[in-house]
Design a protein around this motif. Structure first.
Motif, PDB file in Angstrom:
ATOM      1  N   GLN A  57      47.791  44.923  55.209  1.00  0.00           N
ATOM      2  CA  GLN A  57      47.887  44.232  53.841  1.00  0.00           C
ATOM      3  C   GLN A  57      46.562  44.191  53.118  1.00  0.00           C
ATOM      4  OE1 GLN A  57      50.491  43.066  52.824  1.00  0.00           O
ATOM      5  NE2 GLN A  57      51.665  43.239  54.573  1.00  0.00           N
ATOM      6  N   ALA A  58      46.475  44.418  51.764  1.00  0.00           N
ATOM      7  CA  ALA A  58      45.277  44.487  51.430  1.00  0.00           C
ATOM      8  C   ALA A  58      44.437  43.341  50.996  1.00  0.00           C
ATOM      9  CB  ALA A  58      45.531  45.016  49.536  1.00  0.00           C
ATOM     10  N   ASN A  68      51.515  40.835  48.511  1.00  0.00           N
ATOM     11  CA  ASN A  68      52.896  41.288  48.155  1.00  0.00           C
ATOM     12  C   ASN A  68      52.955  41.975  46.715  1.00  0.00           C
ATOM     13  OD1 ASN A  68      53.728  40.832  50.763  1.00  0.00           O
ATOM     14  ND2 ASN A  68      54.396  38.583  50.130  1.00  0.00           N
ATOM     15  N   SER A  69      52.260  41.407  45.787  1.00  0.00           N
ATOM     16  CA  SER A  69      52.324  41.853  44.417  1.00  0.00           C
ATOM     17  C   SER A  69      51.748  43.227  44.245  1.00  0.00           C
ATOM     18  CB  SER A  69      51.707  40.890  43.493  1.00  0.00           C
ATOM     19  OG  SER A  69      50.554  40.690  43.684  1.00  0.00           O
ATOM     20  N   LEU A  87      45.513  47.288  42.675  1.00  0.00           N
ATOM     21  CA  LEU A  87      44.354  46.479  42.488  1.00  0.00           C
ATOM     22  C   LEU A  87      43.348  47.180  42.861  1.00  0.00           C
ATOM     23  CD1 LEU A  87      43.336  43.728  42.726  1.00  0.00           C
ATOM     24  CD2 LEU A  87      43.256  43.758  45.082  1.00  0.00           C
ATOM     25  N   GLY A  88      42.449  47.400  41.396  1.00  0.00           N
ATOM     26  CA  GLY A  88      41.508  48.148  41.040  1.00  0.00           C
ATOM     27  C   GLY A  88      41.809  49.773  40.555  1.00  0.00           C
ATOM     28  N   ASP A 139      38.594  44.686  40.243  1.00  0.00           N
ATOM     29  CA  ASP A 139      39.095  43.220  40.369  1.00  0.00           C
ATOM     30  C   ASP A 139      40.475  43.241  39.413  1.00  0.00           C
ATOM     31  OD1 ASP A 139      37.084  42.273  41.882  1.00  0.00           O
ATOM     32  OD2 ASP A 139      35.968  41.836  40.519  1.00  0.00           O
ATOM     33  N   LEU A 140      40.590  44.164  38.490  1.00  0.00           N
ATOM     34  CA  LEU A 140      41.653  44.317  37.709  1.00  0.00           C
ATOM     35  C   LEU A 140      43.087  44.892  38.147  1.00  0.00           C
ATOM     36  CD1 LEU A 140      39.774  45.691  34.507  1.00  0.00           C
ATOM     37  CD2 LEU A 140      40.206  43.494  34.894  1.00  0.00           C
ATOM     38  N   VAL A 141      44.160  44.340  37.791  1.00  0.00           N
ATOM     39  CA  VAL A 141      45.441  44.826  38.365  1.00  0.00           C
ATOM     40  C   VAL A 141      45.990  45.684  37.354  1.00  0.00           C
ATOM     41  CG1 VAL A 141      47.806  43.947  38.754  1.00  0.00           C
ATOM     42  CG2 VAL A 141      45.820  42.599  39.145  1.00  0.00           C
ATOM     43  N   PHE A 142      46.423  46.942  37.817  1.00  0.00           N
ATOM     44  CA  PHE A 142      46.815  48.255  36.964  1.00  0.00           C
ATOM     45  C   PHE A 142      48.315  48.443  37.561  1.00  0.00           C
ATOM     46  CE2 PHE A 142      42.476  48.835  37.437  1.00  0.00           C
ATOM     47  CZ  PHE A 142      41.850  49.817  36.400  1.00  0.00           C
TER      48      PHE A 142
END
Length: 603
Positions: A57-58, A68-69, A87-88, A139-142
């Motif tokens: 798990q990250a 999970n997302s 994530l990133g 830190d951004l969600v791609f």
């Protein structure tokens, strides 16, 4: 009475028996190890099935993101299998498909080889928005979208779009298979940020992939090129600082592999630090920081990732100074490895013989090349033995005299006999660069990685069949049989060659014989954790040295003829050489100064 500094028949027989015992010892352990492997094979298969790898798990870096997302995307070719995290927008997993990592539990190289896995690599571009808030893309969600051999990850920040586009080569040359094209694009970022540059931050924990932890750790460091790829440097210290150079690429080098990122515009004001990790699955923690330009406050840059094995022909094929990553030594040392030892190994290995026997034949070839020098050295040793009685007589005669007079008398005997003491230093001087070149060659030559020989499963790491229930400082928790065998033959060689060494004539002077005998023992501590290929090479090398001494002593050289030659040299007028004249003048000046000081004290 003249000393017999050679070996008699009983000593020769003892040496032969000792060699047989050592080889028998080696074969015994090899056979014993094979039995153990056969008994444990079924058990290991069961354990591997039970301990099948579970998804990792990250880390929840962003509080708004749950494990999970996080989405992942995968790209692969014949050489690499890559995974990307939403994530990133980062490369989250890198597997080199044609290589295996060492498993400390099974004592085999049977694990998938991951350069990046379990969040050991973390990178992103950092800048400030117009409110002064620091933003980092890690830190951004791609959102990932895969299209053939390319994946596009898109993130939004306050209305601005940031895209990371990764493209892997599935066709083309071998060098292209290890490269990952990485384009960064933004749209509307100028409305959010007023910065003219972004800070690329890369945190990397080096994974333990090889058997020899200490050795692999010492070979893990920063490496980078600058000045339009012309110059190269590395940094194995705690910090690096290249604020005045524009780096073309920055890499984290391991013993046999490297992760490199190349910037088409270059990294400026670069700095970094690294810290060793004492235990666990990681060896070192490295952090890098360098700036890339933001044109018009937009982040549009081209990069290339390389996840490459340190294979010299492959590294050269990129024409980006990557071959310097392979630490084969500077200047003449590096030339010896690149121009002599590696081509010689490859040529002999092309015959299809085992790596250990390739090293054996390499040793013989090197000895043949050095044989003229070795012959002169042992001839000098024989001549020193013949004139030993005269040296002892001079020492006795000037026992209570000024030490300078004793030295002058000794040098006069050497001069009349035609013996040049400095000639004995030449073989030692020649051996130093060869030793250092091989010290670099064996633990870094990837063709030797995983190549076993007898009981050594990997000639680039130590053999540890003799395991200790405790750790010995500087020695570890094992004993290497190759290192022990090498130490024994070095000790025998030292005994054979130290017979002509003069004992200290003055109180407080070191006994060189004792020092010479201690050296092989200390060598054991060095070889015990070094590449077994290096120990095997020097075992063969010193065994050949012993045979050469025996052949020269009993077959080639005739002491009576040498004695007659020395007497003939004495009868002929000798022209004083420049070196001898300089030494004599130095001694005479030193003697005059000593007398002046003595007279001054008396006053």
């Amino acid at each position: 009475m003249q000393q017999n500094n050679g070996l008699d028949k009983s000593q020769i027989i003892s040496f032969a028996v000792l060699c047989l015992v050592l080889f028998g010892f080696m074969f015994y352990f090899q056979k014993d190890e094979q039995k153990k492997e056969a008994l444990n094979a079924g058990k290991q298969k069961t354990e591997q099935a039970q301990n099948a790898a579970k998804p990792t798990q990250a880390t929840n870096i962003n509080p708004n993101v749950t494990p999970n997302s996080i989405q992942t995307a995968t790209l692969a070719n014949k050489e690499l299998k890559l995974e990307f995290s939403s994530l990133g927008g980062q490369v989250s997993k890198v597997e080199l498909l044609k290589y295996k990592a060492y498993d400390h539990k099974t004592d085999k190289a049977d694990l998938p080889l991951y350069l990046i896995d379990k969040n050991n690599s973390n990178y992103g571009f950092q800048f400030k928005d117009k409110t002064g808030k620091t933003v980092n893309t890690k830190d951004l969600v791609f959102t990932p979208v895969v299209n053939g051999n390319s994946v596009t990850l898109t993130a939004n920040y306050n209305g601005a779009a940031i895209q990371f586009i990764y493209t892997i080569n599935t066709t083309g040359e071998l060098k292209d298979q290890y490269a990952l094209d990485f384009k960064v694009k933004s749209q509307g970022l100028a409305n959010v940020s007023s910065d003219n540059k972004a800070d690329f931050i890369w945190d990397y924990n080096v994974r333990n992939l090889e058997k020899g932890r200490a050795q692999e750790q010492s070979h893990s460091e920063f490496s980078y090129a600058f000045n339009n790829y012309k110059d190269y440097d590395y940094d194995g210290r705690s910090t690096m600082d290249e604020k005045d150079e524009t780096l073309n690429w920055i890499g984290v080098k391991q013993q046999f592999f490297s992760s490199v990122i190349e910037s088409k515009s270059g990294f400026t004001q670069s700095k970094g630090n690294q810290d060793a990790i004492e235990e666990g699955e990681y060896l070192k923690k490295l952090n890098f920081e360098g700036f890339v330009p933001m044109n018009g406050s937009e982040l549009n840059q081209d990069f290339t990732w390389y996840f490459i094995p340190l294979d010299l022909p492959l590294l050269k094929s990129y024409d980006k100074n990557f071959d310097e990553i392979l630490p084969l030594g500077w200047s003449f040392i590096g030339w010896m490895n690149r121009g002599f030892f590696i081509p010689m190994y490859n040529f002999i290995a092309s015959w299809g013989i085992a790596a250990g026997w390739v090293i054996f034949l390499m040793t013989i070839i090197v000895k043949l090349i050095l044989s003229p020098i070795m012959y002169k050295q042992h001839k000098l040793s024989a001549m020193m033995k013949v004139i030993r009685p005269e040296i002892d007589e001079a020492n006795a005669k000037f026992k209570d005299a000024d030490p300078m007079k004793k030295q002058q008398a000794t040098m006069e005997i050497y001069r009349k006999a035609g013996v040049n003491q400095m000639a004995g230093c030449l073989p030692a001087l020649v051996q130093i660069p060869i030793f250092y070149a091989l010290f670099r060659f064996f633990p870094n030559f990837i063709d030797l990685r995983g190549q076993g020989f007898w009981f050594a499963k990997d000639l680039t790491a130590y053999d540890d069949l003799i395991k200790l229930p405790f750790k010995i400082p500087f020695l570890g928790d094992h004993l290497s049989i190759f290192a022990i065998a090498c130490t024994v033959v070095i000790l025998i060689y030292t005994v054979m060659t130290s017979g002509n060494m003069q004992q200290p004539q003055q109180e407080g002077m070191p006994n060189m014989k004792v020092i010479m005998y201690i050296f092989p023992i200390t060598f054991l501590f060095f070889l015990n954790t070094s590449a077994s290929g290096l120990s095997w090479y020097y075992f063969v090398s010193n065994a050949i040295n012993i045979l050469i001494i025996l052949v020269i002593k009993y077959v080639i050289l005739d002491e009576k003829k040498i004695h007659a030659q020395i007497q003939a040299n004495k009868a002929q007028p000798k022209k004083e050489g420049k070196f001898q004249k300089r030494m004599r003048e130095m001694m005479e000046n030193a003697q005059a100064q000593q007398k002046a000081q003595d007279q001054q004290r008396k006053k």
